[in-house]
Design a protein around this motif. Sequence first.
Motif, PDB file in Angstrom:
ATOM      1  N   ALA A 223       0.342 -44.468  19.091  1.00 13.75           N
ATOM      2  CA  ALA A 223       1.494 -44.814  19.300  1.00 13.75           C
ATOM      3  C   ALA A 223       2.868 -44.274  18.770  1.00 13.75           C
ATOM      4  N   GLY A 224       2.642 -44.190  17.439  1.00 19.00           N
ATOM      5  CA  GLY A 224       3.819 -43.467  16.986  1.00 19.00           C
ATOM      6  C   GLY A 224       3.860 -41.877  17.133  1.00 19.00           C
ATOM      7  N   ALA A 225       2.840 -41.059  17.251  1.00 18.87           N
ATOM      8  CA  ALA A 225       2.822 -39.733  17.896  1.00 18.87           C
ATOM      9  C   ALA A 225       2.716 -39.529  19.273  1.00 18.87           C
ATOM     10  N   ARG A 226       2.508 -40.603  20.179  1.00 16.62           N
ATOM     11  CA  ARG A 226       2.717 -40.513  21.365  1.00 16.62           C
ATOM     12  C   ARG A 226       1.469 -39.525  22.070  1.00 16.62           C
ATOM     13  N   VAL A 227       0.385 -39.893  21.422  1.00 16.04           N
ATOM     14  CA  VAL A 227      -0.846 -39.072  21.952  1.00 16.04           C
ATOM     15  C   VAL A 227      -1.901 -40.235  22.586  1.00 16.04           C
ATOM     16  N   GLU A 228      -2.732 -39.688  23.296  1.00 18.43           N
ATOM     17  CA  GLU A 228      -3.824 -40.310  23.903  1.00 18.43           C
ATOM     18  C   GLU A 228      -4.950 -40.219  23.119  1.00 18.43           C
ATOM     19  N   TYR A 229      -5.051 -39.326  22.078  1.00 19.57           N
ATOM     20  CA  TYR A 229      -6.411 -39.325  21.190  1.00 19.57           C
ATOM     21  C   TYR A 229      -6.153 -38.663  19.689  1.00 19.57           C
ATOM     22  N   LEU A 230      -7.111 -38.937  18.769  1.00 15.82           N
ATOM     23  CA  LEU A 230      -7.079 -38.648  17.582  1.00 15.82           C
ATOM     24  C   LEU A 230      -8.126 -37.658  17.189  1.00 15.82           C
ATOM     25  N   LEU A 231      -8.069 -36.819  16.371  1.00 15.74           N
ATOM     26  CA  LEU A 231      -9.057 -35.769  15.917  1.00 15.74           C
ATOM     27  C   LEU A 231      -9.659 -36.684  14.794  1.00 15.74           C
ATOM     28  N   LEU A 232     -10.773 -36.586  14.706  1.00 18.12           N
ATOM     29  CA  LEU A 232     -11.872 -37.288  13.414  1.00 18.12           C
ATOM     30  C   LEU A 232     -12.102 -36.362  12.556  1.00 18.12           C
ATOM     31  N   CYS A 233     -11.787 -36.478  11.098  1.00 20.34           N
ATOM     32  CA  CYS A 233     -12.278 -35.768  10.140  1.00 20.34           C
ATOM     33  C   CYS A 233     -13.129 -36.257   9.179  1.00 20.34           C
ATOM     34  N   ASP A 234     -14.275 -35.792   8.580  1.00 16.78           N
ATOM     35  CA  ASP A 234     -14.963 -36.224   7.653  1.00 16.78           C
ATOM     36  C   ASP A 234     -14.217 -36.127   6.187  1.00 16.78           C
ATOM     37  N   GLY A 235     -14.815 -36.675   5.050  1.00 17.45           N
ATOM     38  CA  GLY A 235     -14.420 -36.351   3.874  1.00 17.45           C
ATOM     39  C   GLY A 235     -13.891 -35.079   3.444  1.00 17.45           C
ATOM     40  N   ASP A 236     -14.716 -34.092   4.013  1.00 19.04           N
ATOM     41  CA  ASP A 236     -14.161 -32.638   3.726  1.00 19.04           C
ATOM     42  C   ASP A 236     -13.073 -32.002   4.706  1.00 19.04           C
ATOM     43  N   ASP A 237     -12.429 -33.001   5.453  1.00 15.59           N
ATOM     44  CA  ASP A 237     -11.392 -32.420   6.217  1.00 15.59           C
ATOM     45  C   ASP A 237     -11.784 -31.425   7.354  1.00 15.59           C
ATOM     46  N   GLN A 238     -13.334 -31.884   7.595  1.00 16.96           N
ATOM     47  CA  GLN A 238     -13.696 -31.038   8.753  1.00 16.96           C
ATOM     48  C   GLN A 238     -13.907 -31.928   9.963  1.00 16.96           C
ATOM     49  N   CYS A 239     -13.261 -31.334  11.151  1.00 15.11           N
ATOM     50  CA  CYS A 239     -13.054 -32.026  12.234  1.00 15.11           C
ATOM     51  C   CYS A 239     -14.410 -32.251  12.883  1.00 15.11           C
ATOM     52  N   THR A 240     -14.856 -33.677  13.477  1.00 18.61           N
ATOM     53  CA  THR A 240     -16.094 -34.089  13.700  1.00 18.61           C
ATOM     54  C   THR A 240     -16.154 -34.552  15.050  1.00 18.61           C
ATOM     55  N   GLY A 241     -14.881 -34.661  15.825  1.00 18.59           N
ATOM     56  CA  GLY A 241     -14.833 -35.137  17.079  1.00 18.59           C
ATOM     57  C   GLY A 241     -13.560 -35.846  17.333  1.00 18.59           C
ATOM     58  N   SER A 242     -13.445 -36.529  18.287  1.00 24.50           N
ATOM     59  CA  SER A 242     -12.191 -37.215  18.781  1.00 24.50           C
ATOM     60  C   SER A 242     -12.515 -38.608  19.455  1.00 24.50           C
ATOM     61  N   VAL A 243     -11.497 -39.251  19.308  1.00 25.21           N
ATOM     62  CA  VAL A 243     -11.381 -40.614  20.013  1.00 25.21           C
ATOM     63  C   VAL A 243     -10.155 -41.143  20.650  1.00 25.21           C
ATOM     64  N   THR A 244     -10.352 -41.486  21.845  1.00 20.82           N
ATOM     65  CA  THR A 244      -9.126 -41.794  22.843  1.00 20.82           C
ATOM     66  C   THR A 244      -8.687 -43.212  22.649  1.00 20.82           C
ATOM     67  N   ARG A 245      -7.515 -43.317  23.186  1.00 13.12           N
ATOM     68  CA  ARG A 245      -6.936 -44.827  23.250  1.00 13.12           C
ATOM     69  C   ARG A 245      -7.749 -45.586  24.057  1.00 13.12           C
ATOM     70  N   ALA A 246      -8.157 -45.314  25.094  1.00 12.83           N
ATOM     71  CA  ALA A 246      -9.129 -46.003  26.042  1.00 12.83           C
ATOM     72  C   ALA A 246     -10.508 -46.581  25.593  1.00 12.83           C
ATOM     73  N   GLU A 247     -11.015 -45.639  24.699  1.00 14.37           N
ATOM     74  CA  GLU A 247     -12.436 -45.898  23.822  1.00 14.37           C
ATOM     75  C   GLU A 247     -11.848 -47.228  22.816  1.00 14.37           C
ATOM     76  N   LEU A 248     -11.046 -46.934  22.280  1.00 10.40           N
ATOM     77  CA  LEU A 248     -10.403 -47.889  21.226  1.00 10.40           C
ATOM     78  C   LEU A 248     -10.192 -49.212  21.827  1.00 10.40           C
ATOM     79  N   ALA A 249      -9.312 -49.220  22.944  1.00 15.86           N
ATOM     80  CA  ALA A 249      -8.915 -50.484  23.704  1.00 15.86           C
ATOM     81  C   ALA A 249     -10.152 -51.211  23.996  1.00 15.86           C
ATOM     82  N   VAL A 250     -11.266 -50.720  24.472  1.00 15.01           N
ATOM     83  CA  VAL A 250     -12.408 -51.542  24.959  1.00 15.01           C
ATOM     84  C   VAL A 250     -12.960 -52.111  23.649  1.00 15.01           C
ATOM     85  N   HIS A 251     -13.015 -51.653  22.493  1.00 15.22           N
ATOM     86  CA  HIS A 251     -13.472 -52.348  21.134  1.00 15.22           C
ATOM     87  C   HIS A 251     -12.519 -53.340  20.849  1.00 15.22           C
TER      88      HIS A 251
END
Length: 79
Positions: free
Chosen positions: A28-56
């Motif tokens: 909401a703050g960044a006005r985006v519909e998805y976030l990039l997911l990173c692991d503990g080594d700051d390696q990008c592992t994928g993404s998640v959308t607002r719609a996916e999170l809304a379902v949960h």
Amino acid sequence: MTMGHTMDAPGPRVRDDMTVEVALSVMAGARVEYLLLCDGDDQCTGSVTRAELAVHRDSSAYTDRIRLRDVLGGQHVRT
């Protein structure tokens, strides 16, 4: 979005241990519909959308302590 595109995509990067509530606030703050997911080594592992999170979030089992990795079950790489 393929893994190669995910790693090169602009957008907020977050760790998969972030709660769903915080992730939705970041979106909401960044006005985006998805976030990039990173692991503990700051390696990008994928993404998640607002719609996916809304379902949960709308699930009867939802609590504000659930983390991204809990709802995504390790299957958050977008292809």
